[in-house]
Design a protein around this motif. Structure first.
Motif, PDB file in Angstrom:
ATOM      1  N   ALA A   1      -3.607  -1.105  11.833  1.00 55.88           N
ATOM      2  CA  ALA A   1      -4.045  -0.941  13.054  1.00 55.88           C
ATOM      3  C   ALA A   1      -3.773   0.485  13.918  1.00 55.88           C
ATOM      4  O   ALA A   1      -2.550   0.844  13.227  1.00 55.88           O
ATOM      5  N   ASP A   2      -4.741   0.956  14.471  1.00 61.48           N
ATOM      6  CA  ASP A   2      -4.346   2.336  14.846  1.00 61.48           C
ATOM      7  C   ASP A   2      -3.550   2.180  16.263  1.00 61.48           C
ATOM      8  O   ASP A   2      -3.315   1.154  16.797  1.00 61.48           O
ATOM      9  N   ALA A   3      -3.501   3.368  17.030  1.00 61.21           N
ATOM     10  CA  ALA A   3      -2.636   3.434  17.960  1.00 61.21           C
ATOM     11  C   ALA A   3      -3.345   2.456  19.269  1.00 61.21           C
ATOM     12  O   ALA A   3      -2.594   2.023  20.306  1.00 61.21           O
ATOM     13  N   ALA A   4      -4.859   2.394  19.416  1.00 62.77           N
ATOM     14  CA  ALA A   4      -5.647   1.668  20.064  1.00 62.77           C
ATOM     15  C   ALA A   4      -5.629   0.312  20.018  1.00 62.77           C
ATOM     16  O   ALA A   4      -5.840  -0.786  20.653  1.00 62.77           O
ATOM     17  N   GLY A   5      -4.630  -0.236  18.743  1.00 64.93           N
ATOM     18  CA  GLY A   5      -4.853  -1.663  18.326  1.00 64.93           C
ATOM     19  C   GLY A   5      -6.093  -2.061  17.518  1.00 64.93           C
ATOM     20  O   GLY A   5      -5.790  -3.378  17.207  1.00 64.93           O
ATOM     21  N   GLU A   6      -6.879  -1.287  17.176  1.00 65.28           N
ATOM     22  CA  GLU A   6      -7.947  -1.592  16.180  1.00 65.28           C
ATOM     23  C   GLU A   6      -7.654  -1.833  14.691  1.00 65.28           C
ATOM     24  O   GLU A   6      -6.935  -0.704  14.263  1.00 65.28           O
ATOM     25  N   PHE A   7      -7.534  -2.960  14.368  1.00 66.59           N
ATOM     26  CA  PHE A   7      -7.258  -3.329  12.764  1.00 66.59           C
ATOM     27  C   PHE A   7      -8.330  -3.032  11.633  1.00 66.59           C
ATOM     28  O   PHE A   7      -9.462  -3.482  11.992  1.00 66.59           O
ATOM     29  N   ARG A   8      -8.121  -2.186  10.663  1.00 67.48           N
ATOM     30  CA  ARG A   8      -9.229  -2.191   9.676  1.00 67.48           C
ATOM     31  C   ARG A   8      -8.681  -2.299   8.514  1.00 67.48           C
ATOM     32  O   ARG A   8      -7.347  -1.816   8.348  1.00 67.48           O
TER      33      ARG A   8
ATOM     34  N   PRO B   1       8.623  18.232  10.471  1.00 66.34           N
ATOM     35  CA  PRO B   1       9.557  17.693  11.395  1.00 66.34           C
ATOM     36  C   PRO B   1       8.973  17.315  12.534  1.00 66.34           C
ATOM     37  O   PRO B   1       9.770  16.106  13.272  1.00 66.34           O
ATOM     38  N   ASP B   2       7.773  17.307  13.085  1.00 68.92           N
ATOM     39  CA  ASP B   2       7.269  17.183  14.189  1.00 68.92           C
ATOM     40  C   ASP B   2       6.771  15.538  14.124  1.00 68.92           C
ATOM     41  O   ASP B   2       6.217  14.990  13.040  1.00 68.92           O
ATOM     42  N   PRO B   3       7.075  14.839  15.281  1.00 69.82           N
ATOM     43  CA  PRO B   3       6.911  13.280  15.198  1.00 69.82           C
ATOM     44  C   PRO B   3       5.162  13.158  14.890  1.00 69.82           C
ATOM     45  O   PRO B   3       4.312  13.940  15.564  1.00 69.82           O
ATOM     46  N   LEU B   4       4.800  11.794  14.250  1.00 71.90           N
ATOM     47  CA  LEU B   4       3.603  11.725  14.291  1.00 71.90           C
ATOM     48  C   LEU B   4       2.763  11.282  15.906  1.00 71.90           C
ATOM     49  O   LEU B   4       3.366  10.489  16.409  1.00 71.90           O
ATOM     50  N   ARG B   5       1.912  11.791  16.243  1.00 75.19           N
ATOM     51  CA  ARG B   5       1.111  11.870  17.546  1.00 75.19           C
ATOM     52  C   ARG B   5       0.671  10.313  17.739  1.00 75.19           C
ATOM     53  O   ARG B   5       0.709   9.766  18.798  1.00 75.19           O
ATOM     54  N   ALA B   6      -0.156   9.711  16.593  1.00 76.81           N
ATOM     55  CA  ALA B   6      -1.005   8.568  16.761  1.00 76.81           C
ATOM     56  C   ALA B   6      -0.505   7.814  15.662  1.00 76.81           C
ATOM     57  O   ALA B   6      -1.398   7.534  14.782  1.00 76.81           O
ATOM     58  N   PRO B   7       0.552   7.230  15.380  1.00 77.34           N
ATOM     59  CA  PRO B   7       1.062   6.423  14.337  1.00 77.34           C
ATOM     60  C   PRO B   7       0.175   5.065  14.299  1.00 77.34           C
ATOM     61  O   PRO B   7       0.051   4.526  15.258  1.00 77.34           O
ATOM     62  N   TYR B   8       0.297   4.706  12.975  1.00 73.91           N
ATOM     63  CA  TYR B   8      -0.379   3.243  12.724  1.00 73.91           C
ATOM     64  C   TYR B   8       0.697   2.504  12.839  1.00 73.91           C
ATOM     65  O   TYR B   8       1.860   2.524  12.279  1.00 73.91           O
ATOM     66  N   HIS B   9       0.206   0.998  12.783  1.00 73.98           N
ATOM     67  CA  HIS B   9       1.218  -0.054  12.566  1.00 73.98           C
ATOM     68  C   HIS B   9       0.519  -1.034  11.842  1.00 73.98           C
ATOM     69  O   HIS B   9      -0.588  -1.055  11.554  1.00 73.98           O
ATOM     70  N   ASP B  10       1.584  -2.076  11.253  1.00 76.41           N
ATOM     71  CA  ASP B  10       1.087  -3.197  10.400  1.00 76.41           C
ATOM     72  C   ASP B  10       0.295  -2.418   9.239  1.00 76.41           C
ATOM     73  O   ASP B  10      -0.912  -2.961   8.819  1.00 76.41           O
ATOM     74  N   VAL B  11       0.837  -1.581   8.663  1.00 77.71           N
ATOM     75  CA  VAL B  11       0.039  -0.759   7.387  1.00 77.71           C
ATOM     76  C   VAL B  11       0.396  -1.675   6.263  1.00 77.71           C
ATOM     77  O   VAL B  11       1.667  -1.980   6.003  1.00 77.71           O
ATOM     78  N   ARG B  12      -0.405  -1.824   5.227  1.00 75.27           N
ATOM     79  CA  ARG B  12      -0.400  -2.419   4.118  1.00 75.27           C
ATOM     80  C   ARG B  12      -1.211  -1.792   3.072  1.00 75.27           C
ATOM     81  O   ARG B  12      -2.503  -1.580   3.359  1.00 75.27           O
ATOM     82  N   VAL B  13      -0.638  -1.561   1.937  1.00 70.85           N
ATOM     83  CA  VAL B  13      -1.506  -0.998   0.920  1.00 70.85           C
ATOM     84  C   VAL B  13      -1.855  -1.885   0.082  1.00 70.85           C
ATOM     85  O   VAL B  13      -1.207  -2.959  -0.491  1.00 70.85           O
ATOM     86  N   GLN B  14      -3.264  -2.306  -0.041  1.00 69.00           N
ATOM     87  CA  GLN B  14      -3.931  -3.487  -0.503  1.00 69.00           C
ATOM     88  C   GLN B  14      -3.905  -3.244  -1.900  1.00 69.00           C
ATOM     89  O   GLN B  14      -3.706  -4.303  -2.637  1.00 69.00           O
ATOM     90  N   ALA B  15      -4.118  -1.979  -2.510  1.00 64.96           N
ATOM     91  CA  ALA B  15      -4.098  -1.846  -3.975  1.00 64.96           C
ATOM     92  C   ALA B  15      -4.120  -0.294  -4.404  1.00 64.96           C
ATOM     93  O   ALA B  15      -4.199   0.357  -3.439  1.00 64.96           O
ATOM     94  N   ALA B  16      -3.618  -0.108  -5.639  1.00 66.28           N
ATOM     95  CA  ALA B  16      -3.299   1.356  -5.979  1.00 66.28           C
ATOM     96  C   ALA B  16      -3.555   1.469  -7.167  1.00 66.28           C
ATOM     97  O   ALA B  16      -3.061   0.505  -8.245  1.00 66.28           O
ATOM     98  N   VAL B  17      -3.990   2.718  -7.922  1.00 63.23           N
ATOM     99  CA  VAL B  17      -4.061   2.956  -9.287  1.00 63.23           C
ATOM    100  C   VAL B  17      -3.781   4.434  -9.451  1.00 63.23           C
ATOM    101  O   VAL B  17      -4.308   5.344  -8.675  1.00 63.23           O
TER     102      VAL B  17
END
Length: 218
Positions: A191-198, A155-171
């Motif tokens: 993108a992580d909490a610092a804004g770095e997108f990978r 139930p604890d909130p996520l301390r460092a959430p990501y944003h703009d998350v996209r699943v590119q592929a799955a199997v």
């Protein structure tokens, strides 16, 4: 009766005789004694046999197989960020599309996963599991929708959430020997909490069939 020669003809005849004698001496000396610096009889003349031209500079021999020895350029390595919210990050196969293609490259990544690690589940089941794992992973990384699986998330909130998350592929694959357990491998971007997108990150979600319903398990 013989007529006597005039007296003035004697000096003329004497001079002519001396001239002929000198000419004979000169001719004789020219044919018997070589002049200084002249070539020896029978010796080859240097002018008649000039030195051969200098050989052209040799070119470096080509490579044995005719190919360049340059080292081909390496593909960029895709890694997950330190402290990412999903344990068990793996490397996507090395021939994946180059990072930075964006959503346009997601189809190529999906095709790569299907080719290198094809699913061993029925198509309808595999599609259902990949859709479910996509929602679970979005909740894992962003914190949104975690209430749907209270037994899986704390139930604890996520301390460092990501944003703009996209699943590119799955199997999806069967996990272990049990038909009621499956594993879904994901390739995702965000993108992580610092804004770095990978992109090109990898993760997995384990699912278990419970009363005809698939649930995530740790």
């Amino acid at each position: 009766m013989t007529r006597p020669h005039p007296s003035h003809a004697r000096p003329l005849l004497l001079g002519l005789a001396l001239l002929l004698a000198g000419t004979a001496v000169l001719l004789h000396s020219g044919t018997t004694a070589p002049r200084p610096g002249s070539a020896r009889a029978g010796a080859p003349s240097a002018a008649a046999h000039p030195a051969p031209p200098a050989a052209p500079a040799s070119r470096p021999a080509p490579h044995a197989d005719g190919q360049s020895t340059a080292t081909p350029r390496d593909r960029p390595t895709q890694t997950g960020p330190a402290g990412s919210p999903a344990a068990d990050l793996d490397q996507v196969p090395g021939d994946q599309p180059v990072s930075g293609d964006g959503p346009a490259g997601d189809y190529a990544i999906q095709q790569l996963l299907d080719r290198t690690t094809p699913t061993d589940l029925p198509p309808a089941t595999a599609r259902r599991l990949t859709e479910l794992a996509t929602r679970i992973w979005t909740a894992e990384t962003t914190g949104t929708g975690r209430t749907q699986w209270p037994g899986y998330f704390t139930p604890d909130p996520l301390r460092a959430p990501y944003h703009d998350v996209r699943v590119q592929a799955a199997v999806a694959h069967q996990h272990g020997r049990s038909a009621g357990c499956a594993e879904v491998r994901l390739v995702w971007a965000g993108a992580d909490a610092a804004g770095e997108f990978r992109d090109g990150r990898t993760a997995r979600v384990l699912l278990e069939l419970h009363h005809n319903e698939w649930r995530p398990i740790r």
